[in-house]
Design a protein around this motif. Structure first.
Motif, short mmCIF file in Angstrom:
data_model
loop_
_atom_site.label_atom_id
_atom_site.label_comp_id
_atom_site.label_asym_id
_atom_site.label_seq_id
_atom_site.Cartn_x
_atom_site.Cartn_y
_atom_site.Cartn_z
N UNK A 227 0.83 -1.20 0.00
CA UNK A 227 0.00 0.00 0.00
C UNK A 227 0.87 1.26 0.00
N UNK A 228 2.01 1.15 -0.65
CA UNK A 228 2.96 2.25 -0.79
C UNK A 228 3.41 2.35 -2.24
N UNK A 229 4.01 3.48 -2.59
CA UNK A 229 4.66 3.64 -3.88
C UNK A 229 6.13 3.28 -3.76
N UNK A 230 6.68 2.66 -4.78
CA UNK A 230 8.11 2.40 -4.84
C UNK A 230 8.66 3.03 -6.12
N UNK A 231 9.94 3.39 -6.08
CA UNK A 231 10.61 4.05 -7.20
C UNK A 231 11.67 3.11 -7.75
N UNK A 232 11.50 2.70 -9.00
CA UNK A 232 12.46 1.81 -9.66
C UNK A 232 13.34 2.65 -10.58
N UNK A 233 14.66 2.54 -10.40
CA UNK A 233 15.62 3.32 -11.19
C UNK A 233 16.51 2.38 -11.99
N UNK A 234 16.62 2.64 -13.27
CA UNK A 234 17.57 1.92 -14.09
C UNK A 234 18.95 2.52 -13.87
N UNK A 235 19.92 1.69 -13.50
CA UNK A 235 21.27 2.19 -13.25
C UNK A 235 22.25 1.86 -14.36
N UNK A 236 22.04 0.73 -15.05
CA UNK A 236 23.01 0.36 -16.09
C UNK A 236 22.39 -0.68 -17.03
N UNK A 237 22.72 -0.55 -18.32
CA UNK A 237 22.35 -1.55 -19.34
C UNK A 237 23.61 -1.92 -20.10
N UNK A 238 23.85 -3.22 -20.20
CA UNK A 238 25.02 -3.72 -20.92
C UNK A 238 24.55 -4.77 -21.94
N UNK A 239 24.90 -4.53 -23.22
CA UNK A 239 24.51 -5.47 -24.27
C UNK A 239 25.74 -6.26 -24.71
N UNK A 240 25.59 -7.58 -24.71
CA UNK A 240 26.67 -8.49 -25.09
C UNK A 240 26.31 -9.07 -26.44
N UNK A 241 26.87 -8.48 -27.47
CA UNK A 241 26.52 -8.90 -28.82
C UNK A 241 25.07 -8.58 -29.14
N UNK A 242 24.44 -9.46 -29.91
CA UNK A 242 23.05 -9.26 -30.29
C UNK A 242 22.10 -10.26 -29.62
N UNK A 263 18.67 -5.10 -8.02
CA UNK A 263 18.44 -6.23 -8.90
C UNK A 263 19.43 -6.27 -10.06
N UNK A 264 19.88 -7.49 -10.38
CA UNK A 264 20.76 -7.71 -11.53
C UNK A 264 20.13 -8.80 -12.38
N UNK A 265 19.88 -8.50 -13.65
CA UNK A 265 19.22 -9.45 -14.53
C UNK A 265 20.00 -9.71 -15.81
N UNK A 266 19.83 -10.91 -16.36
CA UNK A 266 20.46 -11.31 -17.61
C UNK A 266 19.37 -11.84 -18.53
N UNK A 267 19.33 -11.33 -19.76
CA UNK A 267 18.23 -11.65 -20.68
C UNK A 267 18.79 -12.14 -22.01
N UNK A 268 18.05 -13.08 -22.60
CA UNK A 268 18.35 -13.54 -23.94
C UNK A 268 17.47 -12.75 -24.92
N UNK A 269 18.07 -12.32 -26.03
CA UNK A 269 17.37 -11.48 -27.00
C UNK A 269 17.02 -12.32 -28.22
#
Length: 274
Positions: A227-242, A263-269
């Protein structure tokens, strides 16, 4: 002469033997007496008095504990009543998304969101509010889009110079795990959806891409209350190839000062097949 000395020696010996026997007998008697005293229960006659009872230090400590317990319960009750009104709870748990009570509740949340101090702070530091749709970048959180979840669309801000994205999201009562605290799995879902939103917004728009989560690590710094607001901030984006992308996110309280999670996340594109 020899006979006299012999008699004296024998008498002295007899006396020593008698003394030794008496000493042993006396010790036995004392031991038996002490044993009887230990096995004997002594009863004390009860004393009656008309004087008022006297309180010792233990009674004062007990009273202090009772007062502290009462004060803590009163503080918790005040906090709950200040943040969770009875009518809001009824609206969240009994109304449908299209009811008039639900609409009024959402309008109330949107008015509160507009007047948050963090909104003015972002405007003063070069962030611009995102209005409209850019590859679904201003939407997101679809899995939690319900009354009591993420009931209203978040406000999104973007800084063209730093290329950083900020979302202000309201987390509702239904997202709690422990009482009044955000569920750990839900917090991970919110962070991952914000990361996907940030990566889509970072694309040049030439082609639509899909991002599939491969790895996510969340570091909890402080409890996150519902029942509160939270603020999400993007700090860094790193692209490894395509084919791979990494994303770092920080989550703050609604004042933008208290760090709640990292949070630290890794995604497949992958590209969309036409």
């Amino acid at each position: 002469m020899f006979s006299i000395n012999k008699k004296l020696f024998s008498q002295k010996r007899n006396i020593n033997i008698l003394l030794k026997d008496n000493t042993i007998l006396l010790q036995k008697r004392l031991f038996s007496k002490n044993l009887r005293l230990k096995n004997t229960t002594q009863y004390r006659k009860p004393e009656f008095s008309t004087e008022p009872p006297k309180y010792d230090a233990n009674d004062n400590r007990r009273r202090l504990k009772q007062m502290l317990t009462f004060g803590a319960c009163a503080l918790i009750g005040y906090t709950i009543s200040a943040n969770y009104s009875f009518m809001d709870l009824i609206t969240i748990y009994t109304s449908s998304n299209n009811s008039q009570d639900a609409k009024d509740y959402k309008i109330k949340l949107q008015a509160k969101l507009i007047h948050l101090p963090i909104v003015k702070q972002l405007s003063k530091t070069g962030f611009v509010e995102i209005i409209g749709d850019k590859t679904d970048a201003s939407n997101g959180y679809d899995l939690l889009n319900e009354l009591g979840g993420v009931a209203i669309p978040p406000k999104s801000y973007y800084n063209p110079q730093t290329k950083k994205l900020v979302d202000i999201v309201h987390i509702g009562m239904k997202l709690q795990g422990y009482p009044f605290m955000l569920h750990g799995g839900v917090s991970s879902d919110i962070i991952s959806q914000f990361m996907i939103k940030s990566l889509k917004f970072d694309d040049n728009g030439a082609e639509v891409k899909n991002y599939q989560l491969r790895d996510l690590k969340v570091d909890y710094k402080a409890p996150v209350f519902v029942n509160k607001f939270i603020v999400l901030r993007l700090t860094n984006v790193e692209r490894i190839g395509k084919t791979l992308a990494k994303c770092n996110v920080e989550v703050y309280s609604e004042n933008g000062k208290n760090l709640l999670m990292k949070g630290k996340g890794k995604f497949a594109i992958t590209k969309n097949k036409k």
